[in-house]
Design an enzyme around this catalytic site. Structure first.
Site, PDB file in Angstrom:
ATOM      1  N   LEU A  33      54.875  43.489  38.911  1.00  0.00           N
ATOM      2  CA  LEU A  33      53.572  44.083  39.215  1.00  0.00           C
ATOM      3  C   LEU A  33      53.366  45.430  38.526  1.00  0.00           C
ATOM      4  CD1 LEU A  33      53.365  43.279  43.035  1.00  0.00           C
ATOM      5  CD2 LEU A  33      52.608  41.902  41.094  1.00  0.00           C
ATOM      6  N   HIS A  37      47.627  44.680  38.607  1.00  0.00           N
ATOM      7  CA  HIS A  37      47.693  43.826  39.810  1.00  0.00           C
ATOM      8  C   HIS A  37      47.232  44.608  41.035  1.00  0.00           C
ATOM      9  CE1 HIS A  37      51.026  42.057  37.276  1.00  0.00           C
ATOM     10  NE2 HIS A  37      50.306  40.992  37.532  1.00  0.00           N
ATOM     11  N   GLU A 148      40.118  39.889  34.537  1.00  0.00           N
ATOM     12  CA  GLU A 148      39.387  39.532  33.316  1.00  0.00           C
ATOM     13  C   GLU A 148      40.247  39.601  32.067  1.00  0.00           C
ATOM     14  OE1 GLU A 148      35.774  41.849  33.099  1.00  0.00           O
ATOM     15  OE2 GLU A 148      34.718  40.371  34.318  1.00  0.00           O
ATOM     16  N   GLN A 153      41.878  32.086  31.489  1.00  0.00           N
ATOM     17  CA  GLN A 153      42.424  31.640  32.781  1.00  0.00           C
ATOM     18  C   GLN A 153      41.369  31.824  33.879  1.00  0.00           C
ATOM     19  OE1 GLN A 153      46.502  32.381  34.460  1.00  0.00           O
ATOM     20  NE2 GLN A 153      45.479  34.029  35.520  1.00  0.00           N
ATOM     21  N   VAL A 176      42.279  46.520  33.386  1.00  0.00           N
ATOM     22  CA  VAL A 176      42.702  47.924  33.542  1.00  0.00           C
ATOM     23  C   VAL A 176      43.447  48.344  32.269  1.00  0.00           C
ATOM     24  CG1 VAL A 176      43.994  49.560  34.966  1.00  0.00           C
ATOM     25  CG2 VAL A 176      42.930  47.568  36.033  1.00  0.00           C
TER      26      VAL A 176
HETATM   27  O1  PAF Z   1      48.018  35.166  35.923  1.00  0.00           O
HETATM   28  C1  PAF Z   1      49.082  34.854  36.488  1.00  0.00           C
HETATM   29  O2  PAF Z   1      49.887  35.710  36.843  1.00  0.00           O
HETATM   30  C2  PAF Z   1      49.406  33.394  36.727  1.00  0.00           C
HETATM   31  O3  PAF Z   1      48.911  32.596  35.711  1.00  0.00           O
HETATM   32  C3  PAF Z   1      48.915  32.869  38.100  1.00  0.00           C
HETATM   33  C4  PAF Z   1      47.406  32.896  38.211  1.00  0.00           C
HETATM   34  C5  PAF Z   1      49.527  33.706  39.217  1.00  0.00           C
HETATM   35  C6  PAF Z   1      49.369  31.421  38.293  1.00  0.00           C
HETATM   36  O4  PAF Z   1      50.747  31.304  38.249  1.00  0.00           O
END
Ligand code: PAF
Length: 281
Positions: A33, A37, A148, A153, A176
């Protein structure tokens, strides 16, 4: 903060909160992290009463098994960061909990997965869509947030939630950057000090393209070239793609109209870095 490692434990917690009429907010992560995050968890505070964060390094989204083996996280450090942030529940399941022997189901978001990251990382998006579906089924959130920075994704998840009629609101979390403009990523830790300086050429290039677009340059190739020019000035930087796309479909565009975005994937010191900015017509 309560820590759950099984779906059964998590469901007991979630049910109690739902019975009390609380809105469940969810931040999925693969650990390692950083401020990016934590800012997602902070943004979620405005949209929910109980915040759940998952840490699960999902093996099915790594197209190269060596990358999965090399992906090391420190759960204790991550846990402390979430505790400090005031997250209510940490969900940290084992691989066996999610993929027991005999597991055989996969979720495909067909069109978005064919573009950009898709062909470069075969199987990656099926892995992401599938694990996020499992996570959503386990957490049953009212709202979930995706950053973003991984824009493809984010669009994949929005499309999946809409197509499969999942009753979950997806919130977009702003990308960020550090004080100098580098997009935050767990991968930045693998860059040397010089690498970090070199990597600034990416955001500089994207900023130049954004400015030119705002001043009237609508030709996508010209904008891509402007961004690429900044990166090419760095010896050894490898551009995988720099592309102007339509925000909704991620299809390439020739001329800017409506909501468009520039995507960039560049290797600096062999580290694959993603960045993106919205283009204002
Ligand atoms: O972005 C991420 O960290 C991963 O792709 C996720 C969304 C947690 C899925 O494992």
């Amino acid at each position: 903060m309560i820590k759950c490692t099984t779906i059964a434990e998590l469901r007991t917690e979630i049910k109690a909160h739902k019975r009390a009429g609380k809105r469940i907010g969810f931040v999925p992560t693969m650990g390692a992290l950083h401020e990016g995050h934590l800012s997602l968890a902070r943004t979620l505070r405005e949209h929910s009463d109980v915040r759940v964060c998952s840490i699960f390094v999902n093996p099915t989204q790594f197209n190269d098994p060596k990358d999965y083996a090399a992906y090391v996280i420190n759960l204790d450090t991550d846990q402390k960061l979430l505790e400090k942030e005031g997250v209510d529940i940490l969900f940290a399941p084992s691989v066996d909990e999610f993929y027991p022997t005999g597991f055989q189901t996969s979720v495909t978001v067909s069109e978005i997965s064919k573009l950009w990251e898709g062909p470069l990382r075969p199987g990656h998006f099926n892995g992401v869509a599938s694990v996020v579906t499992i996570l959503f089924n386990a957490v049953q959130p009212d709202v979930a947030i995706f950053g973003e920075k991984d824009f493809q994704q984010l669009r994949l998840i929005e499309q999946m939630v809409s197509d499969l009629k999942m009753d979950i609101r997806i919130v977009r979390g702003a990308l960020v950057r550090d004080a100098e403009g580098l997009a935050l990523s767990s991968r930045n830790a693998r860059l040397s000090t010089k690498g970090k300086t070199d990597a600034l050429s990416i955001s500089r290039g994207l900023n130049a393209a954004c400015k030119a677009c705002a001043s009237g340059e609508k030709n996508a190739k010209a904008l891509e070239e402007m961004a690429a020019h900044s990166v090419r000035a760095v010896p050894g930087a490898e551009i995988e793609y720099i592309a102007v796309v339509r925000e909704e479909t991620l299809a390439p565009v020739e001329n800017i109209s409506g909501q468009c975005r520039i995507l960039a994937v560049v290797r600096i010191e062999g580290v694959r870095l993603l960045d993106t900015m919205a283009l204002t017509a």
